[in-house]
Design an enzyme around this catalytic site. Structure first.
Site, short mmCIF file in Angstrom:
data_model
loop_
_atom_site.label_atom_id
_atom_site.label_comp_id
_atom_site.label_asym_id
_atom_site.label_seq_id
_atom_site.Cartn_x
_atom_site.Cartn_y
_atom_site.Cartn_z
N ASP A 48 -2.93 7.33 -10.13
CA ASP A 48 -2.88 5.96 -10.63
C ASP A 48 -3.04 5.86 -12.15
OD1 ASP A 48 -2.52 4.72 -8.12
OD2 ASP A 48 -4.63 5.07 -7.66
N ASP A 50 3.88 4.07 -3.36
CA ASP A 50 3.37 3.47 -4.60
C ASP A 50 3.59 4.39 -5.80
OD1 ASP A 50 1.98 3.02 -2.14
OD2 ASP A 50 0.42 1.88 -3.16
#
Length: 764
Positions: A87, A145
């Site tokens: 992330d 993602d």
């Protein structure tokens, strides 16, 4: 609708920023049950609120938003070193990426590159992907993602010219395309790979209703991610995948009438199931960009769908009233239904993609690219490096001047005590020198590739900049007559226009052409010195002949006669009657003399024997230049104007561009030699200031290297080395395999051919 929604978003974001004053070092995540919930910088959502602030600042120019964006961005700075999750792409690219895009802050650039290096540690060559989650539950997990985090890798490749990042991103996208998707275009959430063999172990939908369901936000990540990867690489397979996903979502029978999806397309309880506003915002932003990559009816359908989504999101059904939810903009998102976490609440990433989508919609309405063009990339690694440096050098000047803001924004550094005098001439220096170096590349014209889109942007900026340069009402109207220096840079500008007649001169409106011709004629009042300056007058007259049909040929004849007499032998001219051991044969004499002779001949006033000799001399001088480049990418520190940096090899690049290299040199060895010089000097600390402007020096910031005639604008003659970018990527200069240059060969102990002086009839 967009303006109203952005104004509401502005008020909400400033409210949330004030609320965050009570939470040092934290970032907003959601509001739930009357409480503001925050996250540490390591949380995957930490970069979204800073990114939202940057977009709102972009739309408003509000200094309060700029301050807020900078402050909140600083709160995630340390995450550039994070290697424990994927992330870092979300966290850093949304915050520092937008900050760098809007400010050019060099410290932000460094964070982006460092973060990409951190993310790249999670890449497995065996699997071909970056790992998403760690932990014993997974072998090598890759979630959909993660497509979003690939943008950071591609951005870092553009910034550094290192294709390793791009290769990782492309590999990850390829594997995701192969293994995440079902035949109908929907995707699983997670694919678990065997880290030793790279084979797929299992496919699941961890955050969806069931493994075989279509989790809405997962479909949104895929749509956005493959659209972005097409923009960044130009690979049609990614566009085809984005279209397949886009059609799946658009045509899904359970997409509600208001186009805001249920949290899962297969959620139990539809039509009473909860919506996921975050998925709708991500989809809207992606559809806006995707609509510009396809044509005809499909483009219109995607655009209308995006507009419907945004209209719904901006309605009271989903958008917070002013002052609601501590300042979050949208309501009714779903984080993780299976864990009953963040269900039917505002979420920072929903706000981010909503504001991004509104920004894109405005840009589209204004006729601008939906996403700002910043990708300087080529599959050819050396060309990628050149494009990256070209963009870093050129963007601050041409972007500002295209808006009439060069004089306002460009700092002026000089050792001259008469700084005001240098300020009168430095801006024409910057423009003229950049145009002369970029012109052959610009003349290739725009196309649909990432490089072609970047080239199209620079063509537009250059045309707009020239328009400002000669418009008396523009803040960037330039001086072509006061002091002597303007003659020099009018000539560089003229040379560039001659090289890019189709893409620059022909794109200028008639009034701008007439004004430019008048300014070029006005430089005739400046008397050139008895040295290389004679070629500046000759170049101006040459351009006037080409563009206006008239010239004062005597100025050309005199320059040619003098330079004929100043030839010293073995490819070298004196700078006037005396020989100077410096790089002016490259900076000015050889390139301009050759062009003047060629165009004079074209107009029936040439000297064929002189031109024939000059072409041989030019090739010989280029041969010597190649031998000056050391194995380390350095070269002799000799003579004047060293602050022009790799512009010292203008001649070698130009001879390559002209396909005039002597038989002793392979194009690839010249390319590799020049790449080594460009990389060494461009990467030297201090070469660029905090806002990306060039600083005086040869290797970094070295003010003592700059003579009194050197100022900030002067430094952009370094761009002359980029002339060889005017060769298409298919040319052997770019396509041939890497090759060692002469000094690298000899200091590795390899045998080389002896060097021989050029013999001319005069020498004999």
């Amino acid at each position: 609708m967009a303006d109203r929604a952005l104004e509401t978003a502005r008020g909400q974001a400033l409210l949330l920023y004030r609320e965050m004053g009570a939470y040092p070092d934290r970032l907003p995540r959601t509001a739930e049950k009357g409480k503001l919930k925050t996250t540490a910088s390591k949380g995957w959502v930490s970069g979204f609120f800073p990114g939202t602030l940057w977009y709102l600042y972009e739309n408003s120019g509000d200094s309060l938003l700029l301050e807020a964006a900078r402050n909140m961005t600083e709160r995630v700075r340390k995450e550039q070193y994070t290697t424990t999750n994927h992330d870092v792409g979300f966290v850093i690219n949304c915050s520092f990426g937008n900050g760098y895009r809007l400010t050019g802050d060099s410290s932000y650039r460094a964070v982006l590159v460092r973060a990409a290096r951190s993310l790249s540690t999670r890449f497995s060559p065996v699997v071909g992907c970056t790992r998403s989650w760690d932990g014993a539950r997974w072998n090598f997990s890759v979630i959909i993602d993660n497509m979003m985090n690939l943008e950071l890798l591609t951005v870092a490749s553009s910034l550094t010219g290192e294709n390793t990042f791009y290769d990782m991103a492309s590999s990850h996208a390829d594997r995701t395309m192969e293994n995440h998707f079902r035949p109908d275009g929907s995707s699983y959430h997670l694919v678990d790979y065997d880290s030793l063999s790279g084979r797929v172990v299992r496919r699941i939908t961890y955050q969806g209703a069931a493994d075989e369901s279509s989790w809405a936000r997962g479909q949104a990540w895929g749509l956005y991610g493959f659209t972005m990867m097409y923009r960044q690489t130009g690979k049609k397979a990614y566009l085809d995948q984005a279209v397949k996903i886009g059609n799946y979502i658009m045509n899904h029978p359970r997409l509600p009438k208001d186009k805001i999806p249920y949290w899962d397309f297969d959620a139990p309880g539809i039509p009473r199931a909860l919506r996921d506003v975050s998925a709708g915002a991500i989809m809207a932003s992606a559809y806006l960009e995707l609509s510009t990559f396809v044509e005809g009816e499909l483009s219109g359908k995607y655009l209308r769908l995006a507009e419907q989504m945004l209209s719904s999101l901006a309605s009271p059904a989903y958008m917070n009233r002013p002052g609601g939810d501590f300042g979050f903009i949208l309501r009714h998102s779903v984080g993780f239904m299976g864990k009953n976490s963040e269900v039917d609440v505002p979420l920072s990433y929903a706000d981010y993609y909503f504001v991004e989508a509104l920004t894109r919609l405005k840009r589209l309405a204004e006729g601008r690219p939906v996403v700002e063009i910043r990708t300087a990339w080529s599959e050819n690694p050396d060309r990628a490096r050149w494009l990256s440096v070209l963009d870093r050098v050129s963007r601050p000047v041409l972007e500002r001047m295209s808006r009439g803001e060069l004089k306002k924004c460009m700092p002026v550094e000089s050792s001259n005590r008469d700084l005001r005098g240098r300020c009168e001439v430095t801006h024409l220096e910057a423009l003229g020198r950049l145009v002369t170096g970029l012109a052959p590349w610009l003349e290739l014209g725009p196309d649909a590739t990432p490089e072609g889109r970047l080239r199209g942007l620079y063509i537009d900026w250059a045309v707009r900049s020239i328009r400002h340069a000669v418009d008396p009402s523009s803040p960037d109207y330039l001086n072509f007559t006061r002091n002597r220096q303007p003659l020099v840079d009018a000539a560089f500008l003229a040379h560039g226009l001659l090289r890019a007649r189709t893409q620059l001169w022909d794109r200028l409106d008639r009034q701008t052409q007439e004004r430019l011709i008048a300014e070029l004629k006005a430089t005739r009042t400046i008397r050139p010195a008895e040295n290389n300056w004679l070629l500046f007058s000759a170049m101006v007259e040459t351009a006037l002949k080409e563009f206006a049909g008239e010239w004062e040929y005597e100025r050309i004849r005199y320059a040619l006669d003098r330079h004929r007499s100043w030839y010293k032998g073995d490819g070298w001219y004196g700078d006037g009657p005396e020989f100077h051991l410096d790089f002016y044969n490259s900076f000015v004499i050889q390139p301009m003399l050759t062009t003047v002779l060629e165009i004079a001949g074209k107009n029936g006033a040439g000297d064929e024997a002189f031109l024939r000799d000059q072409l041989r001399r030019y090739a010989r001088y280029a041969e010597q230049q190649e031998r000056m480049i050391s194995p380390e990418g350095t070269y002799p520190v000799l003579g004047r104007s060293l602050a022009y940096r790799f512009g010292a090899f203008y001649a070698l690049s130009d001879v390559s561009y002209r396909h005039m290299l002597p038989g002793t040199l392979k194009p690839a060895q010249v390319r590799c030699a020049l790449t080594s010089v460009i990389a060494r000097q461009s990467e030297a600390p201090g070469t660029f200031d905090a806002q990306g402007w060039m600083r005086v020096g040869l290797c970094g910031h070295q003010p003592g290297v700059g003579e009194t005639y050197i100022s900030t604008g002067s430094l952009y003659l370094c761009s002359a080395v980029f002339v060889a970018l005017g060769l298409p990527v298919s040319d052997p200069f770019w396509s041939d395999p890497e090759a060692d240059w002469t000094a690298l060969k000899v200091w590795k102990g390899e045998d080389i051919r002896c060097d021989k002086a050029l013999k001319t009839p005069k020498d004999r």
